[in-house]
Design a protein around this motif. Structure first.
Motif, PDB file in Angstrom:
ATOM      1  N   HIS A 117       0.844  -1.192   0.000  1.00 39.02           N
ATOM      2  CA  HIS A 117       0.000   0.000   0.000  1.00 39.02           C
ATOM      3  C   HIS A 117       0.881   1.244   0.000  1.00 39.02           C
ATOM      4  O   HIS A 117       2.084   1.179   0.299  1.00 39.02           O
ATOM      5  CB  HIS A 117      -0.922   0.006   1.228  1.00 39.02           C
ATOM      6  CG  HIS A 117      -0.172  -0.076   2.531  1.00 39.02           C
ATOM      7  ND1 HIS A 117       0.139  -1.288   3.121  1.00 39.02           N
ATOM      8  CD2 HIS A 117       0.340   0.888   3.343  1.00 39.02           C
ATOM      9  CE1 HIS A 117       0.809  -1.062   4.255  1.00 39.02           C
ATOM     10  NE2 HIS A 117       0.940   0.252   4.401  1.00 39.02           N
ATOM     11  N   ASP A 118       0.283   2.393  -0.335  1.00 38.67           N
ATOM     12  CA  ASP A 118       1.044   3.640  -0.343  1.00 38.67           C
ATOM     13  C   ASP A 118       1.018   4.276   1.041  1.00 38.67           C
ATOM     14  O   ASP A 118       0.477   3.699   1.997  1.00 38.67           O
ATOM     15  CB  ASP A 118       0.532   4.595  -1.427  1.00 38.67           C
ATOM     16  CG  ASP A 118      -0.915   5.036  -1.188  1.00 38.67           C
ATOM     17  OD1 ASP A 118      -1.414   4.904  -0.048  1.00 38.67           O
ATOM     18  OD2 ASP A 118      -1.540   5.528  -2.146  1.00 38.67           O
ATOM     19  N   ASP A 125      -0.827  -1.798  -6.779  1.00 44.70           N
ATOM     20  CA  ASP A 125      -0.682  -2.974  -7.631  1.00 44.70           C
ATOM     21  C   ASP A 125       0.602  -3.712  -7.276  1.00 44.70           C
ATOM     22  O   ASP A 125       1.660  -3.095  -7.115  1.00 44.70           O
ATOM     23  CB  ASP A 125      -0.659  -2.533  -9.094  1.00 44.70           C
ATOM     24  CG  ASP A 125      -0.452  -3.697 -10.037  1.00 44.70           C
ATOM     25  OD1 ASP A 125      -1.408  -4.444 -10.265  1.00 44.70           O
ATOM     26  OD2 ASP A 125       0.686  -3.837 -10.540  1.00 44.70           O
ATOM     27  N   PHE A 126       0.524  -5.048  -7.136  1.00 46.69           N
ATOM     28  CA  PHE A 126       1.667  -5.808  -6.642  1.00 46.69           C
ATOM     29  C   PHE A 126       2.861  -5.737  -7.589  1.00 46.69           C
ATOM     30  O   PHE A 126       4.003  -5.576  -7.149  1.00 46.69           O
ATOM     31  CB  PHE A 126       1.270  -7.264  -6.400  1.00 46.69           C
ATOM     32  CG  PHE A 126       2.259  -8.022  -5.573  1.00 46.69           C
ATOM     33  CD1 PHE A 126       2.384  -7.781  -4.214  1.00 46.69           C
ATOM     34  CD2 PHE A 126       3.084  -8.976  -6.139  1.00 46.69           C
ATOM     35  CE1 PHE A 126       3.298  -8.471  -3.439  1.00 46.69           C
ATOM     36  CE2 PHE A 126       4.007  -9.674  -5.376  1.00 46.69           C
ATOM     37  CZ  PHE A 126       4.111  -9.413  -4.026  1.00 46.69           C
ATOM     38  N   ALA A 127       2.615  -5.845  -8.896  1.00 48.22           N
ATOM     39  CA  ALA A 127       3.711  -5.751  -9.857  1.00 48.22           C
ATOM     40  C   ALA A 127       4.380  -4.386  -9.764  1.00 48.22           C
ATOM     41  O   ALA A 127       5.611  -4.271  -9.841  1.00 48.22           O
ATOM     42  CB  ALA A 127       3.192  -5.993 -11.276  1.00 48.22           C
ATOM     43  N   GLU A 131       8.306  -3.318  -8.798  1.00 47.96           N
ATOM     44  CA  GLU A 131       9.112  -2.412  -9.620  1.00 47.96           C
ATOM     45  C   GLU A 131       9.716  -1.305  -8.776  1.00 47.96           C
ATOM     46  O   GLU A 131      10.845  -0.871  -9.018  1.00 47.96           O
ATOM     47  CB  GLU A 131       8.250  -1.816 -10.734  1.00 47.96           C
ATOM     48  CG  GLU A 131       7.926  -2.779 -11.859  1.00 47.96           C
ATOM     49  CD  GLU A 131       7.086  -2.125 -12.943  1.00 47.96           C
ATOM     50  OE1 GLU A 131       7.034  -0.872 -12.979  1.00 47.96           O
ATOM     51  OE2 GLU A 131       6.489  -2.865 -13.740  1.00 47.96           O
ATOM     52  N   HIS A 132       8.977  -0.859  -7.768  1.00 48.02           N
ATOM     53  CA  HIS A 132       9.465   0.205  -6.884  1.00 48.02           C
ATOM     54  C   HIS A 132      10.428  -0.318  -5.823  1.00 48.02           C
ATOM     55  O   HIS A 132      11.036   0.472  -5.096  1.00 48.02           O
ATOM     56  CB  HIS A 132       8.293   0.920  -6.219  1.00 48.02           C
ATOM     57  CG  HIS A 132       7.467   1.732  -7.171  1.00 48.02           C
ATOM     58  ND1 HIS A 132       6.191   2.149  -6.888  1.00 48.02           N
ATOM     59  CD2 HIS A 132       7.748   2.205  -8.413  1.00 48.02           C
ATOM     60  CE1 HIS A 132       5.709   2.841  -7.908  1.00 48.02           C
ATOM     61  NE2 HIS A 132       6.639   2.883  -8.848  1.00 48.02           N
ATOM     62  N   THR A 151      12.460  -6.622  -0.222  1.00 48.91           N
ATOM     63  CA  THR A 151      12.954  -5.262  -0.360  1.00 48.91           C
ATOM     64  C   THR A 151      14.254  -5.239  -1.144  1.00 48.91           C
ATOM     65  O   THR A 151      15.210  -5.941  -0.786  1.00 48.91           O
ATOM     66  CB  THR A 151      13.199  -4.623   1.023  1.00 48.91           C
ATOM     67  OG1 THR A 151      11.983  -4.680   1.788  1.00 48.91           O
ATOM     68  CG2 THR A 151      13.649  -3.183   0.892  1.00 48.91           C
ATOM     69  N   ARG A 152      14.285  -4.446  -2.189  1.00 48.16           N
ATOM     70  CA  ARG A 152      15.515  -4.306  -2.976  1.00 48.16           C
ATOM     71  C   ARG A 152      16.456  -3.350  -2.259  1.00 48.16           C
ATOM     72  O   ARG A 152      16.069  -2.253  -1.888  1.00 48.16           O
ATOM     73  CB  ARG A 152      15.171  -3.767  -4.375  1.00 48.16           C
ATOM     74  CG  ARG A 152      16.375  -3.666  -5.297  1.00 48.16           C
ATOM     75  CD  ARG A 152      15.945  -3.325  -6.719  1.00 48.16           C
ATOM     76  NE  ARG A 152      15.161  -2.102  -6.762  1.00 48.16           N
ATOM     77  CZ  ARG A 152      14.060  -1.944  -7.498  1.00 48.16           C
ATOM     78  NH1 ARG A 152      13.590  -2.920  -8.257  1.00 48.16           N
ATOM     79  NH2 ARG A 152      13.404  -0.797  -7.483  1.00 48.16           N
TER      80      ARG A 152
END
Length: 203
Positions: A117-118, A125-127, A131-132, A151-152
């Motif tokens: 969630h924001d 959106d999960f995809a 990406e984020h 987490t990247r």
């Protein structure tokens, strides 16, 4: 992007005349909750493959130490190529000399709930959340349950990424660390890596 395009790297690394891995040409029913699978892969280096269904492919990460039920364990997760949805069922021996040659078992599988969630608490959106670089989800597997996050933490100029897979919330009583992969059993067939390799050798 169509699954055909997403699977180009996957198919380009494999000779389907030699490996029993799915080519990804069969359609799967997309209804219901998205799926996840964790496979143990005894290749050049033993590792766990963590895969989440995102749209029409399995987004995949190699997790050397496997997922943990302990929130204190931050597990390295290295992205690999997208896999076809049918890979959820794959268990067997990839021939020596082929990409990823070695034995594979399905250690766990089930469904998951996207939880990203924001900042205002609205679902994302999960995809898009992947990406984020940060996605949260709740696993409903035979062995893994509860909320996790990917987490990247590194995205190099060469395109190589590194992520962390972490259990969120309280630790599960049975979830400290992961089992010895050589003693672990498939949730699909009840076999160990050695038994799968032995059965394949009899064919």
């Amino acid at each position: 992007m169509a699954a055909e395009d997403r699977l180009r790297t996957y198919r380009g690394k494999r000779d389907f005349e030699r490996t029993r891995e799915p080519s990804g040409r069969a359609a799967r029913d997309g209804d219901g909750a998205p799926r996840f699978v964790v496979q143990i892969h005894d290749a050049r280096r033993m590792h766990f493959d963590f895969r989440l269904q995102v749209d029409d492919v399995l987004k995949s990460w190699s997790v050397p130490k496997g997922p943990s039920g302990d929130p204190g364990d931050k597990r390295l997760a290295v992205p690999t190529e997208d896999h076809p949805l049918e890979y959820e069922d794959f268990e067997g021996v990839i021939p020596k000399g082929e990409y990823g040659g070695g034995t594979v078992i399905v250690w766990d599988r089930g469904t998951y709930e996207p939880l990203s969630h924001d900042r205002r608490g609205r679902p994302v959106d999960f995809a898009e959340s992947l990406e984020h670089g940060h996605a949260t989800f709740r696993l409903h597997g035979s062995k893994l349950h509860g909320e996790y996050a990917l987490t990247r933490f590194r995205s190099g100029a060469d395109g190589e990424e590194a992520w962390l897979l972490v259990r969120k919330g309280p630790a599960r009583a049975e979830g400290h660390g992961t089992p010895d992969p050589r003693r672990a059993r498939s949730v699909r067939t009840g076999r160990t890596l050695a038994q799968v390799a032995s059965d394949a050798g009899r064919r």
